[in-house]
Design a protein around this motif. Structure first.
Motif, PDB file in Angstrom:
ATOM      1  N   ASN A 154      -1.466 -22.031   3.220  1.00  0.00           N
ATOM      2  CA  ASN A 154      -1.072 -20.677   3.618  1.00  0.00           C
ATOM      3  C   ASN A 154      -1.620 -20.256   4.979  1.00  0.00           C
ATOM      4  O   ASN A 154      -1.015 -19.449   5.667  1.00  0.00           O
ATOM      5  CB  ASN A 154      -1.476 -19.656   2.560  1.00  0.00           C
ATOM      6  CG  ASN A 154      -2.984 -19.523   2.429  1.00  0.00           C
ATOM      7  OD1 ASN A 154      -3.693 -20.513   2.263  1.00  0.00           O
ATOM      8  ND2 ASN A 154      -3.487 -18.308   2.492  1.00  0.00           N
ATOM      9  N   ALA A 155      -2.752 -20.808   5.400  1.00  0.00           N
ATOM     10  CA  ALA A 155      -3.360 -20.476   6.686  1.00  0.00           C
ATOM     11  C   ALA A 155      -4.372 -21.562   7.012  1.00  0.00           C
ATOM     12  O   ALA A 155      -4.862 -22.252   6.110  1.00  0.00           O
ATOM     13  CB  ALA A 155      -4.052 -19.109   6.616  1.00  0.00           C
ATOM     14  N   PRO A 156      -4.722 -21.720   8.294  1.00  0.00           N
ATOM     15  CA  PRO A 156      -5.776 -22.685   8.609  1.00  0.00           C
ATOM     16  C   PRO A 156      -7.036 -22.313   7.837  1.00  0.00           C
ATOM     17  O   PRO A 156      -7.320 -21.132   7.627  1.00  0.00           O
ATOM     18  CB  PRO A 156      -5.981 -22.517  10.114  1.00  0.00           C
ATOM     19  CG  PRO A 156      -4.742 -21.879  10.610  1.00  0.00           C
ATOM     20  CD  PRO A 156      -4.216 -21.043   9.486  1.00  0.00           C
ATOM     21  N   ASN A 157      -7.781 -23.299   7.426  1.00  0.00           N
ATOM     22  CA  ASN A 157      -8.939 -23.041   6.583  1.00  0.00           C
ATOM     23  C   ASN A 157     -10.006 -24.083   6.875  1.00  0.00           C
ATOM     24  O   ASN A 157      -9.816 -24.968   7.702  1.00  0.00           O
ATOM     25  CB  ASN A 157      -8.527 -23.062   5.102  1.00  0.00           C
ATOM     26  CG  ASN A 157      -9.269 -22.043   4.286  1.00  0.00           C
ATOM     27  OD1 ASN A 157     -10.471 -21.892   4.406  1.00  0.00           O
ATOM     28  ND2 ASN A 157      -8.543 -21.342   3.437  1.00  0.00           N
ATOM     29  N   ALA A 158     -11.102 -24.004   6.142  1.00  0.00           N
ATOM     30  CA  ALA A 158     -12.190 -24.975   6.296  1.00  0.00           C
ATOM     31  C   ALA A 158     -12.952 -25.069   4.987  1.00  0.00           C
ATOM     32  O   ALA A 158     -12.926 -24.167   4.157  1.00  0.00           O
ATOM     33  CB  ALA A 158     -13.131 -24.548   7.415  1.00  0.00           C
TER      34      ALA A 158
END
Length: 154
Positions: free
Chosen positions: A28-32
């Motif tokens: 859904n979105a860039p993440n880490a």
């Protein structure tokens, strides 16, 4: 990476004979998580002749921000050319152990400050989840003063 297994019969209700689908999973979105950056690059899976597929995805429950995969289905013709794409409003959350597609999709909770009240701890809690352990002597007590726990490193 956790494996998510499924079959097109879970999506289309039939084997979709004569159709050549691709299933796309996109974060859904860039993440880490754990020092690893996770981009939104889609993972494309092509089901086998019987409709079965396996997608090796990152677990979403241990990402730093609220995360899920969106799912889309692209239909191709016999030559592999684009025909149509479906964009169902499905959100797929992936636990660390993976699972079956039909058991994992749904809408993620928008309230990240969830508080579970029960005698037993929640399964697969998200980071920052609270659990108010019921009083085992009197769990129906509305003024329960049980122990409060919070997951910080899930």
């Amino acid at each position: 990476m956790p494996a998510v297994t499924g079959n097109l019969t879970e999506i289309g209700g039939g084997h979709l004979v004569g159709k050549i689908p691709e299933i796309h999973f996109t974060l859904n979105a860039p993440n880490a998580k754990a020092g690893v950056m996770l981009p939104t690059e889609k993972l494309t899976v092509t089901p086998d002749a019987n409709g079965a597929f396996t997608a090796n995805l990152q677990s979403t429950v241990d990402m730093n921000d609220d995360a899920w995969y969106t799912v889309s289905i692209q239909w191709l013709d016999a030559a592999g050319n684009y025909v149509k794409a479906d964009f169902p409003d499905w959100n797929l959350q992936v636990p660390t152990g993976g699972g079956t597609f039909s058991d994992l999709f749904g809408r993620p909770p928008r309230n990240t400050q969830m508080v579970y009240v029960s005698l037993s701890a929640p399964e697969n809690p998200r980071k920052w989840t609270f659990w108010l352990k019921d009083d085992p002597v009197n769990p129906a007590n509305p003024l329960n003063t049980g122990d409060l726990y919070q997951w910080r490193n899930v």
